[in-house]
Design an enzyme around this catalytic site. Structure first.
Site, mmCIF file in Angstrom:
data_model
loop_
_atom_site.group_PDB
_atom_site.id
_atom_site.type_symbol
_atom_site.label_atom_id
_atom_site.label_comp_id
_atom_site.label_asym_id
_atom_site.label_seq_id
_atom_site.Cartn_x
_atom_site.Cartn_y
_atom_site.Cartn_z
ATOM 1 N N ASP A 67 0.831 -1.082 0.026
ATOM 2 C CA ASP A 67 -0.053 -0.040 -0.092
ATOM 3 C C ASP A 67 0.700 1.182 -0.038
ATOM 4 O O ASP A 67 2.139 1.184 0.155
ATOM 5 C CB ASP A 67 -0.925 0.115 1.219
ATOM 6 C CG ASP A 67 -0.452 -0.477 2.452
ATOM 7 O OD1 ASP A 67 1.111 -0.373 2.571
ATOM 8 O OD2 ASP A 67 -1.109 -0.619 3.439
ATOM 9 N N ASN A 134 -7.218 -2.774 14.346
ATOM 10 C CA ASN A 134 -8.543 -3.112 14.001
ATOM 11 C C ASN A 134 -8.566 -4.370 13.103
ATOM 12 O O ASN A 134 -9.740 -4.416 12.912
ATOM 13 C CB ASN A 134 -9.224 -1.920 13.628
ATOM 14 C CG ASN A 134 -8.742 -1.481 12.179
ATOM 15 O OD1 ASN A 134 -7.679 -2.184 11.634
ATOM 16 N ND2 ASN A 134 -9.157 -0.487 11.508
ATOM 17 N N HIS A 136 -7.178 -4.745 10.327
ATOM 18 C CA HIS A 136 -6.892 -4.456 8.991
ATOM 19 C C HIS A 136 -5.796 -5.256 8.294
ATOM 20 O O HIS A 136 -4.770 -5.494 9.187
ATOM 21 C CB HIS A 136 -6.984 -2.997 8.470
ATOM 22 C CG HIS A 136 -5.850 -2.144 8.882
ATOM 23 N ND1 HIS A 136 -5.850 -0.888 9.095
ATOM 24 C CD2 HIS A 136 -4.382 -2.402 8.848
ATOM 25 C CE1 HIS A 136 -4.529 -0.358 9.394
ATOM 26 N NE2 HIS A 136 -3.858 -1.340 9.318
ATOM 27 N N GLU A 141 -9.563 -1.845 5.460
ATOM 28 C CA GLU A 141 -10.144 -1.507 6.564
ATOM 29 C C GLU A 141 -11.704 -2.607 6.844
ATOM 30 O O GLU A 141 -12.055 -2.973 6.071
ATOM 31 C CB GLU A 141 -10.599 -0.301 6.835
ATOM 32 C CG GLU A 141 -9.581 0.896 6.419
ATOM 33 C CD GLU A 141 -8.569 0.836 7.783
ATOM 34 O OE1 GLU A 141 -8.433 0.000 8.660
ATOM 35 O OE2 GLU A 141 -8.003 2.081 7.832
HETATM 36 C C1 GLP Z 1 -0.602 0.283 8.439
HETATM 37 C C2 GLP Z 1 -0.085 -0.482 7.176
HETATM 38 C C3 GLP Z 1 -0.541 -1.886 7.726
HETATM 39 C C4 GLP Z 1 0.174 -2.281 8.949
HETATM 40 C C5 GLP Z 1 -0.342 -1.854 10.107
HETATM 41 C C6 GLP Z 1 0.299 -2.152 11.347
HETATM 42 O O1 GLP Z 1 -1.854 0.718 8.475
HETATM 43 N N1 GLP Z 1 -0.998 -0.123 6.173
HETATM 44 O O2 GLP Z 1 0.153 -2.919 6.416
HETATM 45 O O3 GLP Z 1 0.261 -3.759 8.837
HETATM 46 O O4 GLP Z 1 -0.160 -0.318 9.794
HETATM 47 O O5 GLP Z 1 1.499 -1.227 11.535
HETATM 48 P P1 GLP Z 1 2.444 -1.305 12.783
HETATM 49 O O6 GLP Z 1 3.254 -2.643 12.317
HETATM 50 O O7 GLP Z 1 3.312 -0.267 12.761
HETATM 51 O O8 GLP Z 1 1.657 -1.683 13.933
#
Ligand code: GLP
Length: 239
Positions: A67, A134, A136, A141
């Site tokens: 993404d 959440n 995702h 989402e």
């Molecule tokens: C973002 C990314 C996800 C990722 C998530 C968790 O929203 N789009 O791909 O898995 O955050 O992030 P973190 O690893 O910093 O907890």
């Protein structure tokens, strides 16, 4: 779904790097799906050290990231392309890398061509994933239906809150992103999901033990034949 629980985040990173290393050693022209966020950072450090030690050659590897934010100026330090360069690509000899272009004029067309590029390269061999608080994955989402292909998505308020730590103020957090769809992710031949810390414990519990529902996008992974989940003790606390 194979679930491993490790004592420490460092062990998760070592184990995850071992799986990615095995993939690249077994298929030097692998197509990797990569993720951003704090979770995979130590895994990337392990891969960099394997590369520097002469163990891993990425020259024939192609990568596609999950993404990218929409609306961040090119070169913004918090864009996902900047993150990936800083944390991985600038330190290894990756053959090629791609992320969706969140500054494209025609975002719909960008989604279609990203999806097509993955297909033209033969599809993703190994997709690395984190998980949002959440539930995702990528930026898919919670909602009423699973997304199919790469899409323009609006960030949930809880995601904006979680990601504000990377920006000077909450107003600077982008509200939209381009993300591989759930369908894109499910088409990967194998999937490796990492989760660290107690903030992820509820999402991990719902992914593994709750109903398979678009309200917890990661729960769909239970329908994939080759998913490995690696957790530290804190993220596994509710299992
Ligand atoms: C973002 C990314 C996800 C990722 C998530 C968790 O929203 N789009 O791909 O898995 O955050 O992030 P973190 O690893 O910093 O907890």
């Amino acid at each position: 779904m194979v679930v491993h629980v490790f004592d420490t985040p460092a062990q998760v990173a070592q184990a995850a790097a071992a799986v990615i290393a095995a993939q690249v050693l077994q298929k030097p022209d692998s197509v990797l799906g990569l993720a951003t966020g704090s979770t995979p950072m130590d895994t990337y450090r392990e891969l960099i050290s394997l590369h520097r030690g002469g163990v891993l050659d990425f020259s024939r590897v192609k990568s596609y990231n999950l993404d990218e934010y929409v609306g961040l100026p090119a070169g913004h330090p918090e864009s996902y392309v900047s993150f990936m360069k800083r944390n991985l690509f600038d330190h290894i000899n990756i053959g090629s890398y791609s992320l969706p272009d969140g500054s494209a004029r025609d975002l719909q067309r960008e989604c279609e061509s990203y999806e097509q590029a993955i297909r033209d390269d033969g599809g993703i061999d190994l997709q690395l994933l984190g998980i949002g608080n959440n539930g995702h994955i990528g930026f898919n989402e919670p909602g009423k239906a699973f997304t199919y292909s790469t899409n323009l998505t609006t960030l949930a308020q809880s995601t904006i809150d979680a990601n504000k730590r990377f920006f000077d103020s909450i107003d600077q957090v982008p509200r939209q992103a381009l993300s591989m769809g759930i369908g894109t992710i499910m088409e990967a031949r194998s999937i490796l999901l990492l989760a660290l810390g107690e903030a992820k414990a509820q999402a991990v519990y719902q992914m593994i033990r709750g109903p398979i529902t678009p309200r917890v996008p990661a729960s769909i992974l239970r329908g994939h034949a080759r998913v490995t989940v690696m957790l530290d003790k804190a993220a596994a606390a509710r299992l």
